[in-house]
Design a protein around this motif. Structure first.
Motif, mmCIF file in Angstrom:
data_model
loop_
_atom_site.group_PDB
_atom_site.id
_atom_site.type_symbol
_atom_site.label_atom_id
_atom_site.label_comp_id
_atom_site.label_asym_id
_atom_site.label_seq_id
_atom_site.Cartn_x
_atom_site.Cartn_y
_atom_site.Cartn_z
ATOM 1 N N GLY A 34 0.771 -1.322 0.059
ATOM 2 C CA GLY A 34 0.004 -0.022 -0.081
ATOM 3 C C GLY A 34 0.878 1.132 -0.018
ATOM 4 N N ASN A 35 0.466 2.368 -0.900
ATOM 5 C CA ASN A 35 1.182 3.475 -1.020
ATOM 6 C C ASN A 35 1.653 4.160 0.510
ATOM 7 O OD1 ASN A 35 1.787 3.178 -3.549
ATOM 8 N ND2 ASN A 35 -0.170 4.208 -4.286
ATOM 9 N N LYS A 36 0.508 4.477 1.110
ATOM 10 C CA LYS A 36 0.592 4.985 2.400
ATOM 11 C C LYS A 36 1.516 4.459 3.253
ATOM 12 C CE LYS A 36 -3.227 8.249 2.750
ATOM 13 N NZ LYS A 36 -4.237 8.903 3.515
ATOM 14 N N LEU A 37 1.396 3.101 3.403
ATOM 15 C CA LEU A 37 2.308 2.321 4.550
ATOM 16 C C LEU A 37 3.830 2.433 4.099
ATOM 17 C CD1 LEU A 37 0.229 -0.931 5.354
ATOM 18 C CD2 LEU A 37 0.732 1.081 6.997
ATOM 19 N N MET A 38 3.932 2.267 2.479
ATOM 20 C CA MET A 38 5.118 2.432 2.051
ATOM 21 C C MET A 38 5.980 3.772 2.383
ATOM 22 S SD MET A 38 6.185 -0.199 -0.163
ATOM 23 C CE MET A 38 7.103 0.347 -1.021
ATOM 24 N N LYS A 39 4.860 4.718 2.022
ATOM 25 C CA LYS A 39 5.649 6.048 2.447
ATOM 26 C C LYS A 39 5.975 6.272 3.766
ATOM 27 C CE LYS A 39 3.379 9.852 0.589
ATOM 28 N NZ LYS A 39 2.065 10.535 0.620
ATOM 29 N N LEU A 40 5.278 5.523 4.866
ATOM 30 C CA LEU A 40 5.462 5.683 6.454
ATOM 31 C C LEU A 40 6.826 4.767 6.521
ATOM 32 C CD1 LEU A 40 2.350 5.481 8.493
ATOM 33 C CD2 LEU A 40 4.258 7.059 8.749
ATOM 34 N N PHE A 41 6.927 3.509 6.025
ATOM 35 C CA PHE A 41 7.892 2.677 6.251
ATOM 36 C C PHE A 41 9.394 3.312 5.664
ATOM 37 C CE2 PHE A 41 7.153 -1.521 8.452
ATOM 38 C CZ PHE A 41 5.665 -1.225 8.631
ATOM 39 N N ARG A 99 8.637 -20.379 4.408
ATOM 40 C CA ARG A 99 8.843 -21.726 5.072
ATOM 41 C C ARG A 99 9.883 -21.792 6.124
ATOM 42 N NH1 ARG A 99 5.590 -25.787 3.780
ATOM 43 N NH2 ARG A 99 4.458 -25.515 1.922
ATOM 44 N N LYS A 100 10.844 -20.555 5.880
ATOM 45 C CA LYS A 100 11.917 -20.517 6.891
ATOM 46 C C LYS A 100 11.783 -19.528 7.986
ATOM 47 C CE LYS A 100 16.753 -20.380 7.462
ATOM 48 N NZ LYS A 100 18.124 -19.874 6.806
ATOM 49 N N ALA A 101 10.832 -18.694 7.736
ATOM 50 C CA ALA A 101 10.731 -17.634 8.602
ATOM 51 C C ALA A 101 10.118 -18.102 9.880
ATOM 52 C CB ALA A 101 9.891 -16.389 8.179
ATOM 53 N N LYS A 102 10.365 -17.796 11.141
ATOM 54 C CA LYS A 102 9.633 -18.079 12.439
ATOM 55 C C LYS A 102 8.554 -17.465 12.602
ATOM 56 C CE LYS A 102 13.798 -20.218 14.793
ATOM 57 N NZ LYS A 102 14.838 -19.734 13.778
ATOM 58 N N ASN A 103 8.713 -15.988 12.340
ATOM 59 C CA ASN A 103 7.462 -14.962 12.463
ATOM 60 C C ASN A 103 7.125 -14.396 11.087
ATOM 61 O OD1 ASN A 103 7.522 -15.338 15.357
ATOM 62 N ND2 ASN A 103 9.591 -14.262 15.056
ATOM 63 N N ILE A 104 5.761 -14.532 10.885
ATOM 64 C CA ILE A 104 5.354 -14.040 9.642
ATOM 65 C C ILE A 104 4.354 -12.967 10.018
ATOM 66 C CG2 ILE A 104 4.396 -14.454 7.282
ATOM 67 C CD1 ILE A 104 5.483 -17.215 7.676
ATOM 68 N N TYR A 105 4.657 -11.657 9.305
ATOM 69 C CA TYR A 105 3.595 -10.605 9.674
ATOM 70 C C TYR A 105 3.374 -10.032 8.187
ATOM 71 C CZ TYR A 105 5.178 -10.999 14.067
ATOM 72 O OH TYR A 105 5.534 -11.620 15.632
ATOM 73 N N ALA A 106 2.041 -9.577 8.009
ATOM 74 C CA ALA A 106 1.809 -8.875 6.798
ATOM 75 C C ALA A 106 1.036 -7.536 7.226
ATOM 76 C CB ALA A 106 0.999 -9.691 5.970
ATOM 77 N N VAL A 107 1.435 -6.281 6.908
ATOM 78 C CA VAL A 107 0.922 -5.057 6.978
ATOM 79 C C VAL A 107 0.178 -4.472 5.920
ATOM 80 C CG1 VAL A 107 1.010 -2.806 8.420
ATOM 81 C CG2 VAL A 107 2.595 -4.608 9.007
ATOM 82 N N VAL A 108 -1.340 -4.339 5.691
ATOM 83 C CA VAL A 108 -1.896 -3.966 4.438
ATOM 84 C C VAL A 108 -2.571 -2.580 4.893
ATOM 85 C CG1 VAL A 108 -1.843 -5.975 3.473
ATOM 86 C CG2 VAL A 108 -3.723 -5.348 4.763
ATOM 87 N N SER A 109 -2.874 -1.732 4.014
ATOM 88 C CA SER A 109 -3.716 -0.624 4.227
ATOM 89 C C SER A 109 -5.120 -0.740 3.337
ATOM 90 C CB SER A 109 -3.051 0.897 4.097
ATOM 91 O OG SER A 109 -2.504 0.966 2.755
ATOM 92 N N GLU A 110 -6.197 -0.151 3.799
ATOM 93 C CA GLU A 110 -7.401 -0.116 3.254
ATOM 94 C C GLU A 110 -8.152 1.215 3.592
ATOM 95 O OE1 GLU A 110 -8.951 -2.540 1.396
ATOM 96 O OE2 GLU A 110 -7.467 -4.246 1.743
ATOM 97 N N PRO A 111 -8.782 1.866 2.550
ATOM 98 C CA PRO A 111 -9.541 2.988 2.973
ATOM 99 C C PRO A 111 -10.587 2.446 4.072
ATOM 100 C CG PRO A 111 -10.167 2.147 0.835
ATOM 101 C CD PRO A 111 -9.198 1.250 1.372
ATOM 102 N N ILE A 112 -10.710 3.841 4.981
ATOM 103 C CA ILE A 112 -11.402 3.454 6.162
ATOM 104 C C ILE A 112 -12.843 3.417 5.807
ATOM 105 C CG2 ILE A 112 -11.802 6.069 6.486
ATOM 106 C CD1 ILE A 112 -11.241 3.907 9.616
#
Lengths: 241, 225
Positions: free
Chosen positions: B50-57, B109-122
């Protein structure tokens, strides 16, 4: 690539009828499958993953605050009815569709299913004769008499031998892929886009009449799943008052 | 949404009559730049979309020196952040999410912790009990019942699609643990108030977050009009 179906527990689908919804006008097939799952208490039997399935995830669609996470494609099973449902909550990606259908066929062949029912819908305005009977079918079986008795008409092929059902998504293509290996029927409901819940109930009614497995399901027992709560959106924002 | 505005969906059914002519699938040849292969120290894998999250990260967590590997033709970059954490950033292009997941399946398959952060319009967030929505709202879906993130679970009938959904779907199918965070944001420019829940999320993911970001909303031009 991982296996297409990942079963939660050992399940034997030999002799089962599988119902597959095609993503089509008004999402009537998916709504129909939702009604069957919620009303008859189908259990999630397997998750389905394929690169061709457009991903989606959400909370449990059949129980408020339920523990399950639903994905774009899942297999639901009811062993006493010998019935399985493949619920599809998104669509199939265009460029990977052929690969998905081929992989699906190989997996279904291993299950030794008895028959496959493909549900689909089409645009109402495509009908040249407007009447109350808006159900049509395509089948590789001799079911003409049975279908006539429940007022479902046969869908005629075009002059080139192909079936043309506008807005029916992948139904015809999937039928062509599976018809040489399974008893296969495509049930088409002509609908207008809008509130399509009555169309889904009508489809359940027709399924009741021609699928022996479903004859015990009464329309009086139909339950709407909790995920249908916001069909017309959430509450209006307070700021407008 | 303003009073009286009617929002009509184009269609709910994703109808595609082009399906009458299906192409034969050929797997794309992907050429990665930078490091190739899964790093041996991979512990946590975070997908952001997501563009906004990318900008923040980009402003608060990432910098070009962290770049581990990239697939420029498909807008996918993998960064090596601190604490054996790798961050995959993605902007939608030609590849389907399924193809990306297949390409990164060894990482998952190798990672011990997997997270995904996505943005959506409110405006896409649906909840019968919430008539006033805050500027930013974070909900989660987790396959790990023991996760400790201070965040409410996403309620039905909200559905999430995209790469984050693909990651969680694949993890559920393969029996891996993963958590999806859905950041619902309105359309206003990023500021310290509406980004504060996201910054809290970054910290709870053990990311090293810069104290403050400047120039989150650069002017498109110097003209007043």
């Amino acid at each position: 690539m991982s296996e297409l179906f990942n079963f939660k527990e050992n399940t034997n689908l030999e002799g089962f009828t599988l119902i597959v919804p095609s993503v089509s006008v008004g999402n009537v097939p998916q709504l129909t499958v939702d009604l069957l799952i919620a009303s008859l208490g189908f259990k999630k039997g397997a998750t389905v993953w394929h690169p061709g399935i457009v991903s989606s995830v959400g909370p449990d669609p059949y129980e408020v605050n339920g523990p399950e996470i639903c994905t774009a494609c899942e297999l639901y099973v009811k062993e006493d009815l010998k019935l399985a449902l493949l619920q599809l909550r998104s669509t199939i990606d265009f460029k990977l569709a052929t690969k998905f259908f081929d992989d699906l066929k190989q997996a279904l062949l291993r299950f030794k299913l008895k028959s496959v029912v493909i549900l689909t819908s089409s645009f109402d305005y495509e009908l040249h004769v407007v009447s109350n009977n808006k159900f049509y079918y395509i089948s590789n079986q001799d079911v003409g008499e049975l279908m006539k008795s429940i007022h479902v008409q046969i869908k005629e092929a075009e002059f080139n031998g192909k079936y043309l059902v506008h807005g029916s998504g992948f139904a015809v293509k999937l039928y062509e892929t599976l018809a040489d290996s399974f008893e296969c029927i495509v049930l088409i409901k002509y609908v207008s886009e809008g509130d399509n819940r009555p169309d889904a109930i009508a489809t359940v009614d027709v399924l009741n009449k021609f699928l022996d497995n479903l004859s015990t399901c009464s329309l009086n027992d139909i339950k709407f799943p909790s995920s249908w709560n916001c069909v017309f959106g959430g509450p209006p924002p307070v700021g407008i008052y | 949404m303003v009073f009286g505005e009617i929002v009509e969906p184009s269609t709910r059914a994703l109808i595609d009559d082009e399906f009458e002519e299906y192409p034969t699938y050929t797997k794309p040849q992907l050429i990665w730049e930078g490091n190739v292969g899964v790093p041996s120290n991979l512990n946590t894998l975070i997908f952001i979309e997501g563009n906004k999250l990318m900008k923040l990260f980009n402003a608060l967590v990432l910098n070009s020196e962290m770049l581990y590997s990239s697939l420029n033709s498909e807008n996918i970059n993998i960064y090596n952040a601190t604490n054996n954490t790798y961050i995959v950033s993605y902007v939608k292009k030609d590849l389907t999410t399924g193809e990306i997941i297949e390409e990164l399946s060894q990482w998952l398959r190798k990672a011990k912790n997997i997270y995904a952060v996505v943005s959506e319009p409110i405006s896409a967030y649906q909840n019968l009990n919430l008539s006033e929505k805050p500027e930013t709202l974070i909900r989660k879906l987790s396959t790990d019942t023991a996760d400790t993130f201070n965040c409410e679970k996403l309620e039905s009938p909200n559905l999430v699609s995209g790469l984050g959904a693909g990651v969680v779907s694949y993890c559920i199918h393969s029996g891996l643990k993963s958590t999806l965070f859905v950041v619902y944001m309105d359309n206003s420019p990023l500021d310290s108030i509406n980004t504060s829940p996201v910054v809290q999320l970054m910290k709870s993911l053990n990311l090293s977050v810069k104290a403050a970001a400047s120039n989150l909303n650069p002017a498109a031009s110097n003209l007043y009009l």
